[in-house]
Scaffold this motif. Structure first.
Motif, PDB file in Angstrom:
ATOM      1  N   GLU A 133      -6.471  -9.182  -0.180  1.00 45.34           N
ATOM      2  CA  GLU A 133      -6.301  -8.011  -0.430  1.00 45.34           C
ATOM      3  C   GLU A 133      -4.914  -7.477  -0.019  1.00 45.34           C
ATOM      4  N   SER A 134      -4.454  -8.161   1.170  1.00 43.50           N
ATOM      5  CA  SER A 134      -3.153  -7.637   1.846  1.00 43.50           C
ATOM      6  C   SER A 134      -1.995  -8.237   1.478  1.00 43.50           C
ATOM      7  N   GLU A 137       0.404  -6.689  -1.498  1.00 40.14           N
ATOM      8  CA  GLU A 137       0.779  -5.406  -0.821  1.00 40.14           C
ATOM      9  C   GLU A 137       1.840  -5.809   0.479  1.00 40.14           C
ATOM     10  N   ARG A 138       1.749  -6.518   1.151  1.00 37.60           N
ATOM     11  CA  ARG A 138       2.712  -6.517   2.349  1.00 37.60           C
ATOM     12  C   ARG A 138       3.803  -7.401   1.869  1.00 37.60           C
ATOM     13  N   ALA A 140       5.361  -6.542  -1.148  1.00 41.34           N
ATOM     14  CA  ALA A 140       6.066  -6.043  -2.358  1.00 41.34           C
ATOM     15  C   ALA A 140       7.406  -6.059  -2.410  1.00 41.34           C
TER      16      ALA A 140
END
Length: 217
Positions: A133-134, A137-138, A140
């Motif tokens: 999940e991260s 996003e982390r 990007a």
């Protein structure tokens, strides 16, 4: 010495840190599913009520363990990217920016954390969703640089390259001694620096992709 460096953790903060450290080690050694909260509590020399107070649940504890060093890795990786804003970064520069923060975690005593995340990726066990999940996003800003490096390559392909680079990096750095043993007696003299340099070479190839990579349709 400044007041921040000299600050002594509060009692509750120290308990939280002990729980995270104990869970990190136990989850890495045995797998998340095989470790009970009572086992973590005993290793941290506290009680189950403290786990619920600080983290709410086992899932909350695992999330805290993962975030404890993910923030470090992401921060150092983004710092490297900020050093050359607006510039095209070579594949090897990106590979270094990807590998070096994990090396920093290893050097700061985070071998168990590296093994834990590597284990989650390899087994698909409890906690994999929290990592997935991260992760993108982390990363990007990193993927944006990778997109500039390989214009026209489908985003899903770039994401796949990045996730596989992570798997290889964690697998190698999670147990450098195993890497030496895998290559037999001739590898006994390999230094950590040589292994990291070879790892950066491998990650460079993974991020760059093959010549004539498929373009977006």
């Amino acid at each position: 010495m400044g007041t921040e460096a000299a600050r002594i953790p509060a009692r509750g903060e120290a308990t939280e840190q002990r729980l995270i450290a104990a869970a990190e080690r136990l989850f890495a050694e045995h797998g998340v599913g095989a470790v009970s909260l009572r086992t973590v509590m005993q290793a941290a020399r506290t009680n189950v009520a403290a786990i619920h107070y600080h983290f709410g649940s086992k899932e909350g504890l695992l999330d805290a363990v993962l975030r404890s060093r993910l923030d470090q890795v992401t921060g150092e990786r983004n710092a490297v990217l900020r050093e050359s804003p607006g510039k095209d970064v070579a594949a090897r520069d990106l590979a270094r920016a990807f590998v070096r923060p994990v090396v920093a975690v290893l050097e700061s005593g985070g071998e168990c954390w590296i093994r834990l995340v590597g284990r989650l990726l390899a087994t698909g066990g409890d906690g994999l969703d929290a990592v997935a999940e991260s992760f993108f996003e982390r990363n990007a800003a990193f993927v944006d640089q990778l997109d500039r490096l390989s214009p026209g390559v489908p985003r899903r392909t770039l994401d796949f390259r990045l996730s596989q680079a992570m798997t290889v990096t964690l697998n190698v750095l999670g147990d450098v001694g195993r890497t030496r043993r895998l290559h037999g007696a001739d590898a006994a003299g390999w230094t950590d620096g040589q292994i990291v340099d070879d790892l950066v070479d491998v990650v460079t190839s993974m991020l760059a992709g093959p010549p004539g990579a498929r373009r977006r349709k």
